[in-house]
Design an enzyme around this catalytic site. Structure first.
Site, PDB file in Angstrom:
ATOM      1  CB  ALA A   1      -0.954  -0.004   1.181  1.00  0.00           C
ATOM      2  CG  LEU A   2       4.545   0.511  -2.025  1.00  0.00           C
ATOM      3  CD1 LEU A   2       5.519   0.334  -3.181  1.00  0.00           C
ATOM      4  CD2 LEU A   2       5.239   0.288  -0.682  1.00  0.00           C
ATOM      5  CG  HIS A   3       2.550   6.062   1.989  1.00  0.00           C
ATOM      6  ND1 HIS A   3       3.731   6.617   2.418  1.00  0.00           N
ATOM      7  CD2 HIS A   3       2.201   5.151   2.936  1.00  0.00           C
ATOM      8  CE1 HIS A   3       4.079   6.088   3.566  1.00  0.00           C
ATOM      9  NE2 HIS A   3       3.169   5.172   3.916  1.00  0.00           N
TER      10      HIS A   3
ATOM     11  CG  HIS B   1       6.021   2.947   1.650  1.00  0.00           C
ATOM     12  ND1 HIS B   1       4.643   2.992   1.658  1.00  0.00           N
ATOM     13  CD2 HIS B   1       6.372   2.235   2.749  1.00  0.00           C
ATOM     14  CE1 HIS B   1       4.191   2.326   2.704  1.00  0.00           C
ATOM     15  NE2 HIS B   1       5.218   1.865   3.388  1.00  0.00           N
TER      16      HIS B   1
ATOM     17  CD  GLN C   1       4.814  -5.841  11.261  1.00  0.00           C
ATOM     18  OE1 GLN C   1       5.727  -6.392  10.649  1.00  0.00           O
ATOM     19  NE2 GLN C   1       4.721  -4.522  11.317  1.00  0.00           N
TER      20      GLN C   1
ATOM     21  CD  GLU D   1      14.093  10.537  11.567  1.00  0.00           C
ATOM     22  OE1 GLU D   1      13.459  11.615  11.490  1.00  0.00           O
ATOM     23  OE2 GLU D   1      15.306  10.480  11.847  1.00  0.00           O
TER      24      GLU D   1
ATOM     25  CD  GLN E   1       9.113  -0.708  11.976  1.00  0.00           C
ATOM     26  OE1 GLN E   1       8.225  -1.523  12.158  1.00  0.00           O
ATOM     27  NE2 GLN E   1       9.208  -0.022  10.845  1.00  0.00           N
TER      28      GLN E   1
ATOM     29  CG  MET F   1       2.936  10.704   3.305  1.00  0.00           C
ATOM     30  SD  MET F   1       1.505  10.676   2.225  1.00  0.00           S
ATOM     31  CE  MET F   1       1.810  12.158   1.284  1.00  0.00           C
TER      32      MET F   1
HETATM   33  O1  PAF Z   1       7.199  -0.487   8.948  1.00  0.00           O
HETATM   34  C1  PAF Z   1       6.690  -1.451   8.345  1.00  0.00           C
HETATM   35  O2  PAF Z   1       6.040  -1.312   7.297  1.00  0.00           O
HETATM   36  C2  PAF Z   1       6.864  -2.859   8.910  1.00  0.00           C
HETATM   37  O3  PAF Z   1       6.843  -2.848  10.288  1.00  0.00           O
HETATM   38  C3  PAF Z   1       8.103  -3.573   8.365  1.00  0.00           C
HETATM   39  C4  PAF Z   1       9.390  -2.892   8.788  1.00  0.00           C
HETATM   40  C5  PAF Z   1       8.048  -3.645   6.845  1.00  0.00           C
HETATM   41  C6  PAF Z   1       8.149  -5.006   8.903  1.00  0.00           C
HETATM   42  O4  PAF Z   1       7.031  -5.739   8.509  1.00  0.00           O
END
Ligand code: PAF
Length: 281
Positions: free
Chosen positions: A32-34, A37, A61, A150, A155, A186
């Site tokens: 679901a790239l924005h 990304h 996760q 960030e 994470q 975003m």
């Molecule tokens: O930030 C994310 O999109 C996820 O936590 C990652 C780092 C791709 C791991 O699934």
């Protein structure tokens, strides 16, 4: 554009390239790239010979099955977007069964307490899932450099700790938060906002900007009180937590100590969409 759906096929393709000395950049995503990304991907393409982008909605996760079910997925559009940056990007889009060798489960990690606060406290098991998937991805891709936004600052610190604890020869590059013109950070989850909640959501960044100003003259406790009150008064937003924490330890900060760096971290529900943001103080 080459798309790999199994780790074996990706390994087989990149191994000779790596052996011939090509530098590999890696951008792990859940699709679901924005534009956020795409900023990471552009950074990688500009600074490496090969860029691998993984697109994998990692089940381990998600502490909330409904969030996993509703997480937006659109591989075709993601590939088309990556194509606009470079047709040479390698896409890794495995299914969970191949990725986890048939056993979809997390490993347990000790990230020296980084995993126990904020997101770790509110999303039990989340960072074990992130640690598991990222460690496996690093083993498969074996990048020289990996790029993380960030926006998910906790994470990012946890990934740096993972690399340090397992002595992985990977450079982690943090990339600043990418915001819409109205200030909303975003996020793939923004796609799920109703028009009414999308219109309300930029308020989160307005509050964070106030936090940045107020924290110069007021105690952290006063700033926390300000955020609680101002979000409670908003008819469409609900605060899950706001925290001011030390940037390195991520532990809650009582007062400013010279030489230390702090950030304000916020999680807000806009309808049933959970939005996360932070600001350097
Ligand atoms: O930030 C994310 O999109 C996820 O936590 C990652 C780092 C791709 C791991 O699934």
């Amino acid at each position: 554009m080459k798309v790999f759906t199994t780790k074996e096929a990706l390994r087989e393709y990149i191994l000779p390239l790596k052996q011939s000395g090509k530098k590999t950049g890696f951008v792990p995503t859940m699709g679901a790239l924005h534009d956020g990304h795409l900023a990471l991907v552009k950074n990688s393409v500009e600074n490496n010979d090969i860029t691998v982008v993984s697109i994998f909605v990692n089940p381990t996760q998600f502490d909330n099955p409904d969030d996993l079910k509703k997480y937006p997925r659109d591989l075709e559009t993601d590939i088309a977007l990556l194509q606009t940056i470079s047709p040479d990007i390698l896409v890794f889009a495995p299914d969970a069964y191949n990725f986890y060798d048939g056993r979809i489960a997390s490993q347990s990690f000790d990230f020296d307490g980084l995993e126990q606060v904020m997101e770790g406290k509110h999303r039990p098991g989340h960072f074990d899932g992130v640690g598991t998937v990222v460690k496996k991805l690093f083993e498969i891709v074996q990048p020289d450099t990996a790029y993380f936004g960030e926006k998910d600052f906790q994470q990012l610190q946890i990934i740096k700790k993972l690399v340090q604890k397992f002595s992985l020869p990977i450079q982690i590059v943090p990339v600043p938060i990418y915001r819409a013109a109205d200030g909303l950070a975003m996020s793939s989850r923004n796609k799920r906002l109703t028009p009414m909640h999308r219109a309300a959501a930029p308020f989160i960044y307005q509050v964070l900007r106030q936090v940045s100003l107020l924290s110069q003259s007021q105690s952290f406790d006063k700033v926390r009180g300000f955020v609680t009150n101002v979000i409670a008064a908003h008819p469409l937003l609900e605060l899950e937590y706001f925290e001011i924490a030390n940037e390195d330890s991520l532990q809650s900060a009582k007062e400013k100590i010279a030489g230390n760096k702090y950030r304000g971290f916020i999680v807000v529900y806009a309808g049933d969409v959970r939005l996360i943001d932070n600001i350097e103080l």
